[in-house]
Design a protein around this motif. Sequence first.
Motif, mmCIF file in Angstrom:
data_model
loop_
_atom_site.group_PDB
_atom_site.id
_atom_site.type_symbol
_atom_site.label_atom_id
_atom_site.label_comp_id
_atom_site.label_asym_id
_atom_site.label_seq_id
_atom_site.Cartn_x
_atom_site.Cartn_y
_atom_site.Cartn_z
ATOM 1 N N UNK A 1 -5.012 6.344 -6.658
ATOM 2 C CA UNK A 1 -4.416 5.038 -6.392
ATOM 3 C C UNK A 1 -5.447 3.907 -6.389
ATOM 4 N N UNK A 2 -6.703 4.257 -6.653
ATOM 5 C CA UNK A 2 -7.748 3.237 -6.701
ATOM 6 C C UNK A 2 -8.274 2.832 -5.332
ATOM 7 N N UNK A 3 -7.985 3.622 -4.319
ATOM 8 C CA UNK A 3 -8.437 3.345 -2.943
ATOM 9 C C UNK A 3 -9.161 4.565 -2.388
ATOM 10 N N UNK A 4 -10.319 4.934 -2.948
ATOM 11 C CA UNK A 4 -10.973 6.191 -2.592
ATOM 12 C C UNK A 4 -11.360 6.338 -1.116
ATOM 13 N N UNK B 1 -9.526 5.205 1.409
ATOM 14 C CA UNK B 1 -8.322 5.047 2.229
ATOM 15 C C UNK B 1 -7.588 6.373 2.452
ATOM 16 N N UNK B 2 -8.334 7.442 2.671
ATOM 17 C CA UNK B 2 -7.719 8.768 2.782
ATOM 18 C C UNK B 2 -6.739 8.841 3.953
ATOM 19 N N UNK B 3 -7.122 8.340 5.112
ATOM 20 C CA UNK B 3 -6.214 8.376 6.276
ATOM 21 C C UNK B 3 -4.983 7.506 6.049
ATOM 22 N N UNK B 4 -5.179 6.357 5.440
ATOM 23 C CA UNK B 4 -4.048 5.472 5.150
ATOM 24 C C UNK B 4 -3.108 6.119 4.132
ATOM 25 N N UNK B 5 -3.672 6.858 3.174
ATOM 26 C CA UNK B 5 -2.856 7.602 2.209
ATOM 27 C C UNK B 5 -2.002 8.631 2.955
ATOM 28 N N UNK B 6 -2.623 9.341 3.894
ATOM 29 C CA UNK B 6 -1.885 10.319 4.687
ATOM 30 C C UNK B 6 -0.758 9.675 5.476
ATOM 31 N N UNK B 7 -1.016 8.520 6.033
ATOM 32 C CA UNK B 7 0.006 7.797 6.806
ATOM 33 C C UNK B 7 1.148 7.338 5.903
ATOM 34 N N UNK B 8 0.823 6.798 4.755
ATOM 35 C CA UNK B 8 1.865 6.365 3.811
ATOM 36 C C UNK B 8 2.669 7.567 3.328
ATOM 37 N N UNK B 9 1.982 8.670 3.098
ATOM 38 C CA UNK B 9 2.643 9.903 2.679
ATOM 39 C C UNK B 9 3.650 10.346 3.740
ATOM 40 N N UNK C 1 -0.812 20.523 -6.978
ATOM 41 C CA UNK C 1 -1.111 19.795 -5.746
ATOM 42 C C UNK C 1 -2.339 18.914 -5.957
ATOM 43 N N UNK C 2 -2.454 17.932 -5.108
ATOM 44 C CA UNK C 2 -3.640 17.086 -5.022
ATOM 45 C C UNK C 2 -4.023 17.002 -3.553
ATOM 46 N N UNK C 3 -5.295 16.765 -3.301
ATOM 47 C CA UNK C 3 -5.710 16.525 -1.920
ATOM 48 C C UNK C 3 -5.433 15.067 -1.578
ATOM 49 N N UNK C 4 -5.434 14.780 -0.290
ATOM 50 C CA UNK C 4 -5.281 13.392 0.150
ATOM 51 C C UNK C 4 -6.393 12.534 -0.451
ATOM 52 N N UNK D 1 0.829 -1.208 0.000
ATOM 53 C CA UNK D 1 0.000 0.000 0.000
ATOM 54 C C UNK D 1 0.865 1.260 0.000
ATOM 55 N N UNK D 2 1.933 1.269 0.788
ATOM 56 C CA UNK D 2 2.834 2.426 0.791
ATOM 57 C C UNK D 2 3.456 2.631 -0.587
ATOM 58 N N UNK D 3 3.924 1.556 -1.192
ATOM 59 C CA UNK D 3 4.534 1.685 -2.518
ATOM 60 C C UNK D 3 3.523 2.199 -3.550
ATOM 61 N N UNK D 4 2.281 1.735 -3.456
ATOM 62 C CA UNK D 4 1.223 2.212 -4.344
ATOM 63 C C UNK D 4 1.021 3.718 -4.152
ATOM 64 N N UNK D 5 0.999 4.151 -2.901
ATOM 65 C CA UNK D 5 0.846 5.579 -2.599
ATOM 66 C C UNK D 5 2.023 6.371 -3.146
ATOM 67 N N UNK D 6 3.239 5.887 -2.917
ATOM 68 C CA UNK D 6 4.428 6.601 -3.376
ATOM 69 C C UNK D 6 4.493 6.673 -4.904
ATOM 70 N N UNK D 7 4.018 5.626 -5.568
ATOM 71 C CA UNK D 7 3.936 5.682 -7.039
ATOM 72 C C UNK D 7 2.913 6.732 -7.473
ATOM 73 N N UNK D 8 1.808 6.819 -6.731
ATOM 74 C CA UNK D 8 0.800 7.842 -7.008
ATOM 75 C C UNK D 8 1.351 9.248 -6.837
ATOM 76 N N UNK D 9 2.150 9.451 -5.809
ATOM 77 C CA UNK D 9 2.761 10.763 -5.576
ATOM 78 C C UNK D 9 3.600 11.211 -6.764
ATOM 79 N N UNK D 10 4.245 10.263 -7.410
ATOM 80 C CA UNK D 10 5.111 10.596 -8.543
ATOM 81 C C UNK D 10 4.315 11.047 -9.774
ATOM 82 N N UNK D 11 2.993 10.881 -9.724
ATOM 83 C CA UNK D 11 2.147 11.317 -10.837
ATOM 84 C C UNK D 11 1.709 12.771 -10.692
ATOM 85 N N UNK D 12 1.982 13.396 -9.542
ATOM 86 C CA UNK D 12 1.571 14.789 -9.323
ATOM 87 C C UNK D 12 2.596 15.696 -10.008
ATOM 88 N N UNK D 13 2.165 16.463 -10.992
ATOM 89 C CA UNK D 13 3.112 17.306 -11.728
ATOM 90 C C UNK D 13 3.734 18.400 -10.859
#
Length: 160
Positions: free
Chosen positions: A105-108, A110-118, A95-98, A79-91
Amino acid sequence: MYYCRYSSPLGNLLIAGAEDVVVYCLWEDTIDERMMATWEEDKSEKSTALTETCRQLTEYFAGTRKVFRLPLRLNGTPFQRLTWLGLQQIPYGETLSYADLAKLTGRPKAVRAIGNANHHNPLMLIIPCHRVIASNGEIGGYAGGTARKAWLLEKEKLNK
Protein backbone atom coordinates in the motif's frame (compact mmCIF):
# COMPACT_ATOMS: atom_id res chain seq x y z
CA MET A 1 -30.17 0.05 4.18
CA TYR A 2 -31.35 -3.50 3.52
CA TYR A 3 -29.86 -6.65 5.04
CA CYS A 4 -30.07 -10.40 4.70
CA ARG A 5 -28.55 -13.39 6.45
CA TYR A 6 -26.37 -15.89 4.67
CA SER A 7 -25.89 -19.29 6.28
CA SER A 8 -22.29 -20.36 5.74
CA PRO A 9 -20.41 -23.44 6.96
CA LEU A 10 -18.84 -21.13 9.59
CA GLY A 11 -22.01 -19.45 10.84
CA ASN A 12 -24.31 -16.70 9.65
CA LEU A 13 -23.06 -13.69 7.75
CA LEU A 14 -25.08 -10.48 7.74
CA ILE A 15 -24.91 -8.71 4.41
CA ALA A 16 -26.17 -5.15 4.16
CA GLY A 17 -26.39 -2.50 1.50
CA ALA A 18 -28.64 -0.53 -0.79
CA GLU A 19 -30.47 -1.84 -3.84
CA ASP A 20 -27.36 -1.70 -6.01
CA VAL A 21 -24.37 -1.78 -3.66
CA VAL A 22 -22.96 -3.89 -0.81
CA VAL A 23 -21.71 -2.05 2.28
CA TYR A 24 -21.30 -4.79 4.92
CA CYS A 25 -20.59 -8.51 5.02
CA LEU A 26 -19.89 -9.44 8.64
CA TRP A 27 -20.16 -12.49 10.85
CA GLU A 28 -23.47 -12.13 12.67
CA ASP A 29 -21.95 -12.95 16.05
CA THR A 30 -19.51 -10.02 15.74
CA ILE A 31 -22.08 -7.28 15.05
CA ASP A 32 -23.22 -4.74 17.60
CA GLU A 33 -27.01 -4.83 17.26
CA ARG A 34 -27.20 -1.03 17.58
CA MET A 35 -25.54 -0.91 14.18
CA MET A 36 -28.62 -2.59 12.70
CA ALA A 37 -31.16 -0.21 14.27
CA THR A 38 -32.05 1.44 10.95
CA TRP A 39 -31.61 -1.60 8.71
CA GLU A 40 -34.59 -3.26 7.05
CA GLU A 41 -34.62 -6.98 6.34
CA ASP A 42 -34.70 -7.60 2.60
CA LYS A 43 -37.54 -10.13 2.67
CA SER A 44 -38.79 -9.36 -0.83
CA GLU A 45 -35.26 -9.25 -2.32
CA LYS A 46 -35.38 -5.57 -3.30
CA SER A 47 -31.61 -5.42 -3.27
CA THR A 48 -30.14 -7.13 -6.31
CA ALA A 49 -26.70 -6.52 -4.78
CA LEU A 50 -27.53 -8.63 -1.72
CA THR A 51 -29.01 -11.41 -3.85
CA GLU A 52 -25.88 -11.44 -6.02
CA THR A 53 -23.65 -11.44 -2.94
CA CYS A 54 -25.40 -14.55 -1.60
CA ARG A 55 -25.00 -16.26 -4.98
CA GLN A 56 -21.28 -15.48 -5.10
CA LEU A 57 -20.78 -16.57 -1.46
CA THR A 58 -22.37 -19.92 -2.32
CA GLU A 59 -19.89 -20.30 -5.17
CA TYR A 60 -17.01 -19.27 -2.89
CA PHE A 61 -17.89 -21.86 -0.24
CA ALA A 62 -18.33 -24.48 -2.98
CA GLY A 63 -14.75 -23.72 -4.08
CA THR A 64 -15.73 -22.49 -7.55
CA ARG A 65 -15.39 -18.71 -6.98
CA LYS A 66 -11.94 -17.25 -6.39
CA VAL A 67 -12.71 -13.52 -6.84
CA PHE A 68 -15.81 -11.59 -5.82
CA ARG A 69 -17.20 -9.22 -8.43
CA LEU A 70 -19.68 -7.05 -6.59
CA PRO A 71 -20.58 -3.36 -6.45
CA LEU A 72 -19.08 -2.19 -3.15
CA ARG A 73 -19.25 1.02 -1.14
CA LEU A 74 -16.23 1.36 1.13
CA ASN A 75 -17.02 3.54 4.13
CA GLY A 76 -13.84 4.31 5.99
CA THR A 77 -10.94 6.69 6.29
CA PRO A 78 -8.67 7.17 3.27
CA PHE A 79 -6.06 4.94 4.96
CA GLN A 80 -8.61 2.20 5.65
CA ARG A 81 -9.84 2.29 2.06
CA LEU A 82 -6.24 2.10 0.82
CA THR A 83 -5.68 -0.95 3.04
CA TRP A 84 -8.91 -2.61 1.90
CA LEU A 85 -7.96 -2.04 -1.75
CA GLY A 86 -4.60 -3.65 -0.98
CA LEU A 87 -6.34 -6.67 0.53
CA GLN A 88 -8.18 -7.21 -2.74
CA GLN A 89 -4.81 -7.70 -4.46
CA ILE A 90 -4.00 -10.84 -2.43
CA PRO A 91 -4.76 -13.82 -4.67
CA TYR A 92 -7.05 -16.64 -3.59
CA GLY A 93 -5.16 -19.31 -1.66
CA GLU A 94 -2.23 -17.04 -0.87
CA THR A 95 -1.26 -14.93 2.13
CA LEU A 96 0.71 -11.79 2.84
CA SER A 97 2.15 -10.57 6.11
CA TYR A 98 0.96 -7.34 7.66
CA ALA A 99 4.39 -5.89 6.78
CA ASP A 100 4.04 -7.01 3.16
CA LEU A 101 0.60 -5.43 2.95
CA ALA A 102 2.02 -2.20 4.39
CA LYS A 103 4.67 -2.20 1.63
CA LEU A 104 2.05 -3.02 -1.02
CA THR A 105 0.00 0.00 0.00
CA GLY A 106 3.05 2.26 -0.06
CA ARG A 107 3.13 2.68 3.73
CA PRO A 108 5.95 0.33 4.82
CA LYS A 109 6.16 1.75 8.37
CA ALA A 110 2.42 1.57 9.02
CA VAL A 111 2.26 -2.12 9.97
CA ARG A 112 0.17 -1.59 13.13
CA ALA A 113 -2.17 0.79 11.32
CA ILE A 114 -2.56 -1.81 8.55
CA GLY A 115 -3.53 -4.36 11.21
CA ASN A 116 -6.07 -1.96 12.67
CA ALA A 117 -7.60 -1.18 9.28
CA ASN A 118 -7.68 -4.90 8.53
CA HIS A 119 -9.57 -5.49 11.80
CA HIS A 120 -12.20 -2.91 10.80
CA ASN A 121 -12.84 -4.38 7.34
CA PRO A 122 -16.62 -4.10 6.81
CA LEU A 123 -16.71 -6.65 3.99
CA MET A 124 -15.24 -9.87 5.36
CA LEU A 125 -14.57 -12.58 2.79
CA ILE A 126 -15.43 -10.19 -0.06
CA ILE A 127 -12.37 -8.14 0.91
CA PRO A 128 -10.14 -11.01 2.06
CA CYS A 129 -8.63 -9.78 5.33
CA HIS A 130 -8.28 -13.43 6.39
CA ARG A 131 -5.36 -13.73 3.96
CA VAL A 132 -3.10 -11.53 6.10
CA ILE A 133 -0.84 -13.32 8.58
CA ALA A 134 1.98 -12.39 10.95
CA SER A 135 5.53 -12.02 9.57
CA ASN A 136 6.63 -15.11 11.50
CA GLY A 137 4.05 -17.23 9.65
CA GLU A 138 1.63 -17.40 12.58
CA ILE A 139 -2.03 -17.03 11.68
CA GLY A 140 -2.46 -13.72 13.54
CA GLY A 141 -5.82 -12.33 14.55
CA TYR A 142 -9.15 -12.15 12.77
CA ALA A 143 -12.25 -10.21 13.79
CA GLY A 144 -14.34 -13.29 13.02
CA GLY A 145 -12.13 -15.52 15.20
CA THR A 146 -8.95 -17.40 14.45
CA ALA A 147 -10.79 -20.73 14.01
CA ARG A 148 -12.71 -19.23 11.08
CA LYS A 149 -9.56 -17.71 9.66
CA ALA A 150 -7.72 -21.04 9.81
CA TRP A 151 -10.66 -22.81 8.14
CA LEU A 152 -10.85 -20.22 5.33
CA LEU A 153 -7.11 -20.34 4.67
CA GLU A 154 -7.11 -24.15 4.58
CA LYS A 155 -10.13 -24.27 2.27
CA GLU A 156 -8.56 -21.80 -0.14
CA LYS A 157 -5.24 -23.66 -0.06
CA LEU A 158 -6.98 -26.93 -0.93
CA ASN A 159 -9.08 -25.36 -3.73
CA LYS A 160 -6.31 -23.24 -5.23
